[in-house]
Design a protein around this motif. Structure first.
Motif, PDB file in Angstrom:
ATOM      1  N   UNK A 276       4.753  -7.317  -8.277  1.00  0.00           N
ATOM      2  CA  UNK A 276       4.299  -6.212  -7.441  1.00  0.00           C
ATOM      3  C   UNK A 276       5.436  -5.428  -6.821  1.00  0.00           C
ATOM      4  N   UNK A 277       6.430  -6.139  -6.274  1.00  0.00           N
ATOM      5  CA  UNK A 277       7.568  -5.442  -5.656  1.00  0.00           C
ATOM      6  C   UNK A 277       8.413  -4.735  -6.706  1.00  0.00           C
ATOM      7  N   UNK A 278       8.600  -5.372  -7.871  1.00  0.00           N
ATOM      8  CA  UNK A 278       9.375  -4.726  -8.925  1.00  0.00           C
ATOM      9  C   UNK A 278       8.734  -3.437  -9.410  1.00  0.00           C
TER      10      UNK A 278
ATOM     11  N   UNK B 153       9.066  -0.617  -6.770  1.00  0.00           N
ATOM     12  CA  UNK B 153      10.364   0.060  -6.854  1.00  0.00           C
ATOM     13  C   UNK B 153      10.401   0.974  -8.073  1.00  0.00           C
ATOM     14  N   UNK B 154       9.812   0.519  -9.182  1.00  0.00           N
ATOM     15  CA  UNK B 154       9.783   1.353 -10.388  1.00  0.00           C
ATOM     16  C   UNK B 154       9.011   2.649 -10.146  1.00  0.00           C
ATOM     17  N   UNK B 155       7.933   2.568  -9.371  1.00  0.00           N
ATOM     18  CA  UNK B 155       7.147   3.770  -9.082  1.00  0.00           C
ATOM     19  C   UNK B 155       7.965   4.840  -8.367  1.00  0.00           C
ATOM     20  N   UNK B 156       8.951   4.424  -7.601  1.00  0.00           N
ATOM     21  CA  UNK B 156       9.782   5.396  -6.884  1.00  0.00           C
ATOM     22  C   UNK B 156      10.833   6.029  -7.780  1.00  0.00           C
ATOM     23  N   UNK B 157      10.972   5.542  -9.018  1.00  0.00           N
ATOM     24  CA  UNK B 157      12.044   6.013  -9.887  1.00  0.00           C
ATOM     25  C   UNK B 157      11.546   6.679 -11.168  1.00  0.00           C
TER      26      UNK B 157
ATOM     27  N   UNK C 265       0.731  -1.439  -1.845  1.00  0.00           N
ATOM     28  CA  UNK C 265       1.096  -1.606  -0.431  1.00  0.00           C
ATOM     29  C   UNK C 265       2.597  -1.445  -0.227  1.00  0.00           C
ATOM     30  N   UNK C 266       3.392  -2.104  -1.078  1.00  0.00           N
ATOM     31  CA  UNK C 266       4.847  -2.017  -0.944  1.00  0.00           C
ATOM     32  C   UNK C 266       5.336  -0.614  -1.283  1.00  0.00           C
ATOM     33  N   UNK C 267       4.715   0.025  -2.264  1.00  0.00           N
ATOM     34  CA  UNK C 267       5.090   1.397  -2.609  1.00  0.00           C
ATOM     35  C   UNK C 267       4.854   2.338  -1.444  1.00  0.00           C
TER      36      UNK C 267
END
Length: 304
Positions: free
Chosen positions: A100-102, A105-109, A185-187
């Protein structure tokens, strides 16, 4: 300020203190009916001798005290199932948070189109009912008709026959249906971090992993606490995936977890008191894990 003005101010403060509870009263009443009373009944039955004989009225109900719990912890199978549940839940939580966290982070890039496609795919996995998702995963890994074995060249290898391969298969499905909550949630939390903070880390030459470990993760500590606690609760009481994918707990009960074990005791064996005792043990473990995690979080300076 003195006299009537001060007394009026104090009355206003007192009214302000009670006002939030008045607004919350209807919701608290519903929660009390849906949670407090069932938990009370669960605890009560765990202290009684309550089997099919008592349910049918053939024998009177008797108070056993902690006898059901003593019998439970003397049971070697219960101790094995408890250990398996803890290890399985820990593996599921770790994998879910990592994936989920990985992906967050990918969604932001990535650009807008692949980001939208990934989010829609994740939400589709999240919205899929557990029974449906488990059935699909069993088909995908079926030794005769499933495409996964063909792609991997595994022939007629049965994933549900071995203990560890069956647990691994269930873990894949649990992570698949759980990571979207962590990812979204993290995104959202990453988007709330000021851009200048991340830019400063990049200017200092920090790698992506160092930026996540030293900058992003500390700022996301409250959010990570929420998703971790939610994941622990969900994964510790997994039932549907184990029951469907291993046909009720695997060969000779090799893939039992506490929730399925409680179901077998309560409904397959009609030992409702033992099933209730297992439920109380699960509740206490989850409360302890949650309280310990929140205590550690507050010691580190996090706020929820």
């Amino acid at each position: 300020m003195s006299g009537p003005g001060r007394r009026g101010l104090h009355r206003g403060v007192r009214r302000g203190g009670w006002a939030p509870w008045l607004y919350l009263a209807p919701a608290l009443a519903v929660l009390a009916g849906l949670l407090v009373y069932p938990v009370y009944q669960l605890g009560l039955i765990s202290f009684l001798e309550y089997t099919q004989a008592q349910v049918s009225g053939g024998e009177p109900t008797s108070f056993q005290g902690f006898g059901n719990y003593a019998a439970l912890f003397r049971d070697e199978q219960f101790r094995q199932v408890l250990l398996a549940t803890v290890l399985f839940a820990a593996a599921c939580v770790t994998a879910t948070l990592a994936v989920g966290c990985g992906l967050a982070v990918l969604l932001t890039r990535v650009r807008a189109v692949p980001r939208l496609a990934l989010m829609l795919a994740a939400l589709g996995a999240w919205a899929t009912p557990a029974v449906t998702g488990s059935t699909v995963w069993v088909f995908l890994f079926d030794p005769d008709f499933g495409p996964v074995n063909r792609l991997l060249g595994l022939g007629d290898f049965s994933w549900t026959y071995g203990r560890y391969s069956a647990f691994a298969l269930v873990l894949f499905e649990v992570v698949w249906c759980s990571f979207p909550f962590v990812m979204i949630t993290v995104y959202a939390g990453i988007l709330a971090i000021p851009a200048g903070v991340l830019e400063a880390a990049a200017l200092d030459g920090a790698s992506q992993w160092r930026t996540w470990r030293s900058v992003t993760a500390p700022l996301l500590r409250p959010i990570l606490a929420v998703v971790t606690i939610q994941s622990v609760i969900w994964d510790f009481k997994v039932f549907t995936q184990i029951y469907v994918m291993t046909n009720g707990g695997g060969i000779a009960g090799q893939n039992l977890v506490l929730n399925v074990y409680a179901y077998q005791k309560a409904f397959a064996s009609s030992q409702y008191s033992l099933g209730s005792a297992i439920g109380v043990v699960m509740l206490l473990i989850l409360l302890a894990v949650t309280l310990v995690y929140l205590r550690l979080l507050r010691r580190q300076g996090g706020e929820l």
